[in-house]
Each structure stands twice: as C-alpha cells, then as structure tokens.
Design a protein around this motif. Structure first.
Motif, PDB file in Angstrom:
ATOM      1  N   SER A  49      26.498 -98.940 -41.096  1.00 15.88           N
ATOM      2  CA  SER A  49      26.314 -99.259 -42.508  1.00 15.88           C
ATOM      3  C   SER A  49      25.666-100.631 -42.696  1.00 15.88           C
ATOM      4  CB  SER A  49      27.663 -99.250 -43.241  1.00 15.88           C
ATOM      5  OG  SER A  49      28.250 -97.973 -43.169  1.00 15.88           O
ATOM      6  N   TYR A  50      24.894-100.728 -43.764  1.00 19.16           N
ATOM      7  CA  TYR A  50      24.274-102.001 -44.110  1.00 19.16           C
ATOM      8  C   TYR A  50      24.255-102.116 -45.626  1.00 19.16           C
ATOM      9  CZ  TYR A  50      20.967-105.791 -44.704  1.00 19.16           C
ATOM     10  OH  TYR A  50      20.387-106.967 -45.074  1.00 19.16           O
ATOM     11  N   ASN A  51      24.513-103.307 -46.125  1.00 16.63           N
ATOM     12  CA  ASN A  51      24.488-103.530 -47.560  1.00 16.63           C
ATOM     13  C   ASN A  51      23.885-104.900 -47.822  1.00 16.63           C
ATOM     14  OD1 ASN A  51      25.899-104.579 -50.224  1.00 16.63           O
ATOM     15  ND2 ASN A  51      26.004-102.350 -50.281  1.00 16.63           N
ATOM     16  N   GLU A  52      22.771-104.941 -48.540  1.00 17.70           N
ATOM     17  CA  GLU A  52      22.082-106.211 -48.775  1.00 17.70           C
ATOM     18  C   GLU A  52      22.931-107.173 -49.599  1.00 17.70           C
ATOM     19  OE1 GLU A  52      18.337-105.446 -50.555  1.00 17.70           O
ATOM     20  OE2 GLU A  52      17.470-104.509 -48.755  1.00 17.70           O
ATOM     21  N   ARG A  53      23.739-106.645 -50.505  1.00 13.62           N
ATOM     22  CA  ARG A  53      24.532-107.485 -51.380  1.00 13.62           C
ATOM     23  C   ARG A  53      25.591-108.268 -50.614  1.00 13.62           C
ATOM     24  NH1 ARG A  53      26.918-104.566 -56.588  1.00 13.62           N
ATOM     25  NH2 ARG A  53      24.704-104.060 -56.705  1.00 13.62           N
ATOM     26  N   LEU A  54      26.175-107.638 -49.615  1.00 19.11           N
ATOM     27  CA  LEU A  54      27.225-108.290 -48.833  1.00 19.11           C
ATOM     28  C   LEU A  54      27.272-107.631 -47.459  1.00 19.11           C
ATOM     29  CD1 LEU A  54      29.371-110.504 -49.107  1.00 19.11           C
ATOM     30  CD2 LEU A  54      30.997-108.763 -49.803  1.00 19.11           C
ATOM     31  N   PRO A  55      26.630-108.205 -46.455  1.00 13.88           N
ATOM     32  CA  PRO A  55      26.578-107.593 -45.120  1.00 13.88           C
ATOM     33  C   PRO A  55      27.969-107.332 -44.543  1.00 13.88           C
ATOM     34  CG  PRO A  55      25.020-109.403 -45.285  1.00 13.88           C
ATOM     35  CD  PRO A  55      25.872-109.459 -46.532  1.00 13.88           C
ATOM     36  N   PHE A  56      28.061-106.324 -43.707  1.00 13.55           N
ATOM     37  CA  PHE A  56      29.321-105.965 -43.068  1.00 13.55           C
ATOM     38  C   PHE A  56      29.574-106.838 -41.847  1.00 13.55           C
ATOM     39  CE2 PHE A  56      28.400-102.253 -45.553  1.00 13.55           C
ATOM     40  CZ  PHE A  56      29.627-101.690 -45.861  1.00 13.55           C
ATOM     41  N   LEU A  57      30.842-107.122 -41.594  1.00 15.21           N
ATOM     42  CA  LEU A  57      31.258-107.812 -40.386  1.00 15.21           C
ATOM     43  C   LEU A  57      31.623-106.773 -39.324  1.00 15.21           C
ATOM     44  CD1 LEU A  57      33.438-110.448 -42.223  1.00 15.21           C
ATOM     45  CD2 LEU A  57      31.285-110.910 -41.049  1.00 15.21           C
ATOM     46  N   PRO A  58      31.404-107.070 -38.044  1.00 17.71           N
ATOM     47  CA  PRO A  58      31.592-106.030 -37.016  1.00 17.71           C
ATOM     48  C   PRO A  58      32.980-105.407 -37.011  1.00 17.71           C
ATOM     49  CG  PRO A  58      30.452-107.936 -36.095  1.00 17.71           C
ATOM     50  CD  PRO A  58      30.892-108.324 -37.489  1.00 17.71           C
ATOM     51  N   TRP A  59      34.024-106.220 -37.211  1.00 13.44           N
ATOM     52  CA  TRP A  59      35.389-105.680 -37.121  1.00 13.44           C
ATOM     53  C   TRP A  59      35.781-104.839 -38.332  1.00 13.44           C
ATOM     54  CZ3 TRP A  59      37.554-107.946 -41.273  1.00 13.44           C
ATOM     55  CH2 TRP A  59      37.145-109.230 -41.623  1.00 13.44           C
ATOM     56  N   GLU A  60      34.963-104.803 -39.382  1.00 10.80           N
ATOM     57  CA  GLU A  60      35.249-103.913 -40.517  1.00 10.80           C
ATOM     58  C   GLU A  60      35.177-102.445 -40.114  1.00 10.80           C
ATOM     59  OE1 GLU A  60      33.721-104.797 -44.507  1.00 10.80           O
ATOM     60  OE2 GLU A  60      32.718-106.530 -43.616  1.00 10.80           O
ATOM     61  N   PHE A  61      34.478-102.142 -39.010  1.00  6.42           N
ATOM     62  CA  PHE A  61      34.312-100.757 -38.580  1.00  6.42           C
ATOM     63  C   PHE A  61      35.410-100.319 -37.618  1.00  6.42           C
ATOM     64  CE2 PHE A  61      30.185-102.374 -39.808  1.00  6.42           C
ATOM     65  CZ  PHE A  61      29.691-101.363 -40.617  1.00  6.42           C
ATOM     66  N   LEU A  62      36.320-101.214 -37.287  1.00  2.00           N
ATOM     67  CA  LEU A  62      37.451-100.851 -36.441  1.00  2.00           C
ATOM     68  C   LEU A  62      38.452-100.040 -37.258  1.00  2.00           C
ATOM     69  CD1 LEU A  62      37.981-104.252 -34.612  1.00  2.00           C
ATOM     70  CD2 LEU A  62      37.232-102.118 -33.544  1.00  2.00           C
ATOM     71  N   LYS A  63      38.786 -98.876 -36.795  1.00  3.80           N
ATOM     72  CA  LYS A  63      39.766 -98.032 -37.488  1.00  3.80           C
ATOM     73  C   LYS A  63      40.644 -97.307 -36.468  1.00  3.80           C
ATOM     74  CE  LYS A  63      41.559 -96.462 -41.298  1.00  3.80           C
ATOM     75  NZ  LYS A  63      42.207 -97.381 -42.272  1.00  3.80           N
ATOM     76  N   THR A  64      40.022 -96.368 -35.737  1.00  7.25           N
ATOM     77  CA  THR A  64      40.810 -95.593 -34.776  1.00  7.25           C
ATOM     78  C   THR A  64      41.395 -96.483 -33.687  1.00  7.25           C
ATOM     79  OG1 THR A  64      38.813 -95.082 -33.494  1.00  7.25           O
ATOM     80  CG2 THR A  64      39.484 -93.490 -35.174  1.00  7.25           C
ATOM     81  N   GLU A  65      40.719 -97.601 -33.393  1.00  4.28           N
ATOM     82  CA  GLU A  65      41.238 -98.520 -32.383  1.00  4.28           C
ATOM     83  C   GLU A  65      42.605 -99.077 -32.762  1.00  4.28           C
ATOM     84  OE1 GLU A  65      36.739 -98.618 -32.088  1.00  4.28           O
ATOM     85  OE2 GLU A  65      38.228 -98.588 -33.708  1.00  4.28           O
TER      86      GLU A  65
END
Length: 309
Positions: A49-65
């Motif tokens: 995912s990418y969002n110009e308004r507010l970029p994502f941080l890598p650890w935001e995609f951690l879920k199943t871990e």
C-alpha cells in the motif's frame, strides 16, 4: 439458563480443544518464518500500500506475525486449563505480549485511517480483541490493560470493532469503563444484556454476584455450543471458548478493589474463583519477539508515543 444438551455439547467440544495447539503448531511455526523475514529485511512481503497523504510505516503491515502467536499461546493455556483445572499464567502472559503490540499497531493504523481516507475504518478490529484486555487485568499488568482499553474505548463508539451477536464483548468494554475508565461509554447495542451487572459490579450481596457470574458463564456456554449460523463468531474458533473470561474479569476487578468474591463454580468451567493468580504475572517475551521489537523500534515504533496520537 442453559439446558443439559448445551452443557453436554460444550463439554464435548471442550475435550476436543485439548488437541488444538497440536493442530495449530504448523501455522505457528510458519509465522516464525515470516517474523524472521521481517527482522532480516525490515519489511514483509505484504507491504504494497501507498498513500501520498500519509506514507505507511513498515511495521503497520505486521498482523499475522502477532495474531498467530497470540492465538497459539492462548489456546495452549486453554488446553492446560482443560487438562489441569488451573490457569497457566505464564503461557497466557506470553500470548499477551504479542496481543499488546498488535493492539498498539491497530490503534495507530485506525487513527491514521481517517487522515488517509477521510473516513473511519469500521469493523477493522477483531471482536476477540476484548479478551486481550481481560488477560491483562487477570495477569495484573495494568499498563498493558490501559493501552488495550484505549483501543477499545476510542473504537467502540466509532464502530471500529467487528461485532458478532454476542454482548459479552460489550460487557467487557463497558465493565472496565465503569470500574476504571471514567464511565464515559454507553452501549451501542439495543437491549444490552448486562446492564444490571455493569451497574452493580461492586455489590456486597454475594448471592446477587453469584447470579451475575452464573449468567455470564451460562451465556458463554450457550454461545460456544451454538452453530456458526448464530454468529457468535468470537466463540466459533480454536480460541477463547473454554476460559470464562467475562466472569474472571468481574472477579478480578472486584478483587483489585478489595471487594469480597464468592467461591464460585460452574458446570461448564469448574471452580472459577480459584483460577485468578494471587500476584502479578511478569511479561513473557521470547527472543524472537525481542528481535522483532528491536527492528520495529529502529523504524520508529514507540509504544507510549503511539498510544498518544
């Protein structure tokens, strides 16, 4: 009131749940590989995912871990409870270590969702997240309880939580709010089933309290015994079914306030009062989780700062 057939079905399912950790072990081991990948690369392969308004941080995609170890250690504690009749506090604390971080990430991503997409992210929080709060309370880890409650306190009136037809999740949130959260929340469901219990949680009438505990346990037994079509889906999986979390929360919050509790037993769960730990249970953080958190913190993850956004 529960009937005999519901109790019998509950007991049968309870016995089968002893093997759940073994059934889930492969999924749990695979999740470790995902965690190691993140530690090595600073990201996972779901990061798209990418969002110009507010970029994502890598650890935001951690879920199943985090979710998979949470579930594995909780079902392991549940299996031990069924076999030994006592709460395996250390295993439950291990589960809570993962659950706590997952709740912080979930809170942060939901707060940012509004900025990124101009709307609330409704139903993005799993309904079983309420049990993380109970774990923190019964293990006497107040800082973690406050962090988890903040997610629920902010998210409950905004419909962040994906509801089932059970009111037990509402009860857990509203009871904690009544005791420690400032009584700021109101039920978002019609005909909330536990108005009296929330209002009179501190009763000195032990017979009245026994009735409340029986109601909570009867309802959990009935919901676990119900088919999936009834949509009590926090109780329709390998977790949360056979530990009387709602009743334990009520007993633990009363004990914390120095209020008397009855020696309470239930046909589905056995003696519940005796399950509460006598003293605080320390967090159990394994080496892999420590390495993951070190990687995340190098990427800007800060528990206290994130809970104040």
């Amino acid at each position: 009131m529960i009937n005999e057939k519901q109790v019998e079905k509950f007991i049968r399912k309870r016995k089968r749940a002893i093997k759940n950790p073994v059934k889930y072990a492969g999924v749990f081991e695979d999740s470790k590989n995902d965690t190691r990948y993140y530690i090595e690369h600073g990201r996972n392969d779901r990061q798209q995912s990418y969002n110009e308004r507010l970029p994502f941080l890598p650890w935001e995609f951690l879920k199943t871990e985090f979710v998979i170890p949470t579930d594995y250690y909780e079902m392991s504690a549940q299996s031990m409870l069924i076999q030994e009749g006592s709460l395996c506090s250390n295993t439950l604390s291990h589960s809570l270590c993962f659950a706590h971080i997952n709740c912080i990430i979930t809170y942060f991503t939901h707060k940012r969702y509004v900025i990124r997409f101009d709307r609330e992210r409704k139903r993005g929080v799993s309904p079983d997240s309420v049990f993380y709060l109970v774990m923190a309370v019964i293990l006497q880890q107040p800082e973690r309880a406050e962090h988890i409650f903040k997610l629920l306190q902010v998210g409950y009136p905004k419909f962040w939580i994906n509801r089932s037809k059970s009111h037990i999740g509402d009860f857990i949130i509203l009871l904690f709010d009544a005791v420690k959260g400032g009584k700021q929340l109101q039920p978002i469901v019609d005909d909330f089933a536990y108005v009296d219990i929330v209002a009179r949680w501190d009763t000195c009438d032990l017979q009245e309290l026994t009735g409340y505990l029986t109601q909570l346990c009867d309802d959990q037994v009935a919901q676990v015994a119900s088919p999936p079509s009834k949509m009590y889906f926090e109780f329709d999986n390998m977790n949360w079914q056979f530990t009387p979390y709602a009743a334990l929360l009520l007993l633990a919050l009363r004990a914390e306030r120095g209020l008397p509790n009855p020696d309470f037993s239930h046909p589905g769960f056995g003696n519940i009062t005796q399950l509460l730990p006598d003293e605080p249970v320390a967090p159990v953080e394994d080496e892999l989780l420590s390495q993951l958190l070190a990687c995340m913190r190098a990427q800007g993850f800060d528990e206290e700062a994130l809970m104040n956004v």
